[in-house]
Design a protein around this motif. Structure first.
Motif, PDB file in Angstrom:
ATOM      1  N   ILE A  46       0.678  -1.518   0.015  1.00  0.00           N
ATOM      2  CA  ILE A  46      -0.553  -0.038   0.082  1.00  0.00           C
ATOM      3  C   ILE A  46       0.809   1.111   0.267  1.00  0.00           C
ATOM      4  CG2 ILE A  46      -1.973   1.658   1.067  1.00  0.00           C
ATOM      5  CD1 ILE A  46      -2.239  -1.782   2.655  1.00  0.00           C
ATOM      6  N   HIS A  47       1.533   1.299   1.237  1.00  0.00           N
ATOM      7  CA  HIS A  47       2.502   2.090   1.079  1.00  0.00           C
ATOM      8  C   HIS A  47       3.845   2.639   2.217  1.00  0.00           C
ATOM      9  CE1 HIS A  47       0.281   5.968  -0.157  1.00  0.00           C
ATOM     10  NE2 HIS A  47      -0.743   5.561   0.360  1.00  0.00           N
ATOM     11  N   TYR A  48       4.759   2.601   2.093  1.00  0.00           N
ATOM     12  CA  TYR A  48       6.337   2.763   2.407  1.00  0.00           C
ATOM     13  C   TYR A  48       6.962   3.761   2.770  1.00  0.00           C
ATOM     14  CZ  TYR A  48       8.861   2.464  -1.959  1.00  0.00           C
ATOM     15  OH  TYR A  48       9.232   3.392  -3.419  1.00  0.00           O
ATOM     16  N   SER A  49       8.402   3.394   3.913  1.00  0.00           N
ATOM     17  CA  SER A  49       9.106   4.572   3.741  1.00  0.00           C
ATOM     18  C   SER A  49      10.284   4.290   4.047  1.00  0.00           C
ATOM     19  CB  SER A  49       8.048   4.824   5.518  1.00  0.00           C
ATOM     20  OG  SER A  49       8.914   5.917   6.273  1.00  0.00           O
ATOM     21  N   VAL A  50      10.888   4.894   3.986  1.00  0.00           N
ATOM     22  CA  VAL A  50      12.559   4.221   4.014  1.00  0.00           C
ATOM     23  C   VAL A  50      13.077   5.262   5.207  1.00  0.00           C
ATOM     24  CG1 VAL A  50      12.381   4.335   2.125  1.00  0.00           C
ATOM     25  CG2 VAL A  50      12.987   6.431   2.491  1.00  0.00           C
ATOM     26  N   GLY A  51      12.648   6.558   6.064  1.00  0.00           N
ATOM     27  CA  GLY A  51      12.851   6.446   7.051  1.00  0.00           C
ATOM     28  C   GLY A  51      11.666   8.443   7.818  1.00  0.00           C
ATOM     29  N   GLU A  52      11.745   8.615   9.052  1.00  0.00           N
ATOM     30  CA  GLU A  52      11.466   9.355   9.489  1.00  0.00           C
ATOM     31  C   GLU A  52      10.923  10.105   8.399  1.00  0.00           C
ATOM     32  OE1 GLU A  52      12.327  10.314  13.740  1.00  0.00           O
ATOM     33  OE2 GLU A  52      11.669  12.022  12.792  1.00  0.00           O
ATOM     34  N   GLY A  53       9.929  10.651   8.820  1.00  0.00           N
ATOM     35  CA  GLY A  53       9.625  12.135   7.085  1.00  0.00           C
ATOM     36  C   GLY A  53       9.157  11.599   6.335  1.00  0.00           C
ATOM     37  N   THR A  54       9.200  10.369   5.417  1.00  0.00           N
ATOM     38  CA  THR A  54       9.213  10.325   4.461  1.00  0.00           C
ATOM     39  C   THR A  54       8.096   8.663   4.190  1.00  0.00           C
ATOM     40  OG1 THR A  54      11.450  11.346   4.147  1.00  0.00           O
ATOM     41  CG2 THR A  54      10.385   9.124   2.893  1.00  0.00           C
ATOM     42  N   ARG A  68       4.722   8.835   8.666  1.00  0.00           N
ATOM     43  CA  ARG A  68       6.041   8.165   9.792  1.00  0.00           C
ATOM     44  C   ARG A  68       6.542   9.566  10.332  1.00  0.00           C
ATOM     45  NH1 ARG A  68      10.466   4.784   8.775  1.00  0.00           N
ATOM     46  NH2 ARG A  68      11.050   3.942  10.207  1.00  0.00           N
ATOM     47  N   LEU A  69       5.864   9.734  11.315  1.00  0.00           N
ATOM     48  CA  LEU A  69       6.263  11.039  12.476  1.00  0.00           C
ATOM     49  C   LEU A  69       7.636  11.004  13.988  1.00  0.00           C
ATOM     50  CD1 LEU A  69       3.087  12.919  12.994  1.00  0.00           C
ATOM     51  CD2 LEU A  69       4.519  13.050  10.884  1.00  0.00           C
ATOM     52  N   LYS A  70       7.693   9.647  13.867  1.00  0.00           N
ATOM     53  CA  LYS A  70       8.673   8.735  14.058  1.00  0.00           C
ATOM     54  C   LYS A  70       9.510   7.466  13.557  1.00  0.00           C
ATOM     55  CE  LYS A  70       7.204  10.203  19.189  1.00  0.00           C
ATOM     56  NZ  LYS A  70       6.349   9.742  20.258  1.00  0.00           N
ATOM     57  N   LYS A  71      10.362   6.912  13.863  1.00  0.00           N
ATOM     58  CA  LYS A  71      11.289   6.525  13.559  1.00  0.00           C
ATOM     59  C   LYS A  71      10.237   4.991  14.077  1.00  0.00           C
ATOM     60  CE  LYS A  71      16.006   4.417  12.832  1.00  0.00           C
ATOM     61  NZ  LYS A  71      16.917   4.229  13.151  1.00  0.00           N
ATOM     62  N   GLN A  72       9.759   4.386  15.064  1.00  0.00           N
ATOM     63  CA  GLN A  72       9.921   3.570  15.257  1.00  0.00           C
ATOM     64  C   GLN A  72       7.779   3.354  14.840  1.00  0.00           C
ATOM     65  OE1 GLN A  72      10.554   5.934  17.140  1.00  0.00           O
ATOM     66  NE2 GLN A  72       9.714   5.990  19.227  1.00  0.00           N
ATOM     67  N   ASN A  73       7.610   4.586  14.050  1.00  0.00           N
ATOM     68  CA  ASN A  73       6.048   3.999  14.031  1.00  0.00           C
ATOM     69  C   ASN A  73       5.634   4.378  12.409  1.00  0.00           C
ATOM     70  OD1 ASN A  73       5.611   3.737  17.334  1.00  0.00           O
ATOM     71  ND2 ASN A  73       4.631   5.420  17.341  1.00  0.00           N
TER      72      ASN A  73
END
Lengths: 116, 116
Positions: A46-54, A68-73
């Motif tokens: 669906i979606h993915y993130s490579v780091g906080e804020g991205t 993805r406001l925090k790295k762990q969430n």
């Protein structure tokens, strides 16, 4: 060490309602992903993130938003739920490109969502 | 679709027998992974094979890769009741997303049942 934790595990929504699925990982992974699993369809990104804020779109992003406001969430939101979004949702995480040259995913246990 | 396709969709064997599952894909890959999913749970990574490898072993698991035929097989030897699960291949294609994240594309899975 909990790994990848998804909440809630089950949820029933009415068409048009909104909700947020939460994914938390405690492995300091850079990358996080949201997949949906439907019978006969396998897993679709669906979606993915490579780091906080991205964040970035995957194969089936329509109707979903992520943050993805925090790295762990990694949060997955449905602004106006539709019956077609009835599915099992899986969050996964991984390190960034490793010596393997690819990402080995660690999955959560899943969140079963029913939209009436 | 670039999705890998598993064959057979379902397999039922007696405990102690060997189980073979196949995965075919359509375009060149960087590597291929196999995951297991127990009923109602998330996926668990089993083994990874790179495009320049032809065979790999891990315990009772043996994976082969034939890039000329664009196919892979997973062999589980001396099966046990605990091997009952769905098995998915995941192909890693060359297309990269934001900041180099590599996305895995999952097949529909093979449902394996081990009868005692």
């Amino acid at each position: 060490n909990a790994g990848v934790t998804q909440t809630p595990k089950f949820r029933v929504l009415k068409t048009g309602q909104s909700m947020t699925l939460l994914c938390a990982q405690d492995m300091n992974h850079e990358y996080m992903y949201w997949y949906r699993q439907d019978p006969g369809m396998g897993l679709r990104l669906i979606h993915y993130s490579v780091g906080e804020g991205t964040t970035a779109k995957g194969e089936v992003p329509d109707g979903y938003n992520v943050s993805r406001l925090k790295k762990q969430n990694f949060l997955l939101g449905l602004e106006s739920a539709a019956p077609s979004q009835t599915s099992v949702y899986f969050c996964a995480s991984s390190y960034s490109l490793t010596a393997l040259g690819t990402n080995v995913l660690t999955f959560g246990a899943g969140s079963r969502l029913t939209v009436l | 679709s670039q999705q890998g396709e598993e064959d057979p969709q379902a397999l039922s064997i007696q405990e102690g027998e060997n189980a073979t599952m196949n995965c075919s894909y359509k375009t060149s890959i960087n590597n291929l992974q196999w995951y297991r999913q127990n009923s109602g749970r998330g996926l668990v990574h089993l083994i990874l094979i790179r495009s320049n490898e032809r065979e790999k072993h891990s315990g009772r698991l043996r994976v082969t890769l034939d890039t000329s035929k664009k196919s892979s097989s997973l062999l589980i030897t001396a099966s046990r009741a605990a091997d009952t699960a769905s098995y998915f291949c995941a192909t890693d294609f060359s297309t990269r997303g934001v900041q180099g994240a590599q996305k895995l594309v999952f097949g529909q899975g093979t449902r394996l049942t081990i009868n005692p």
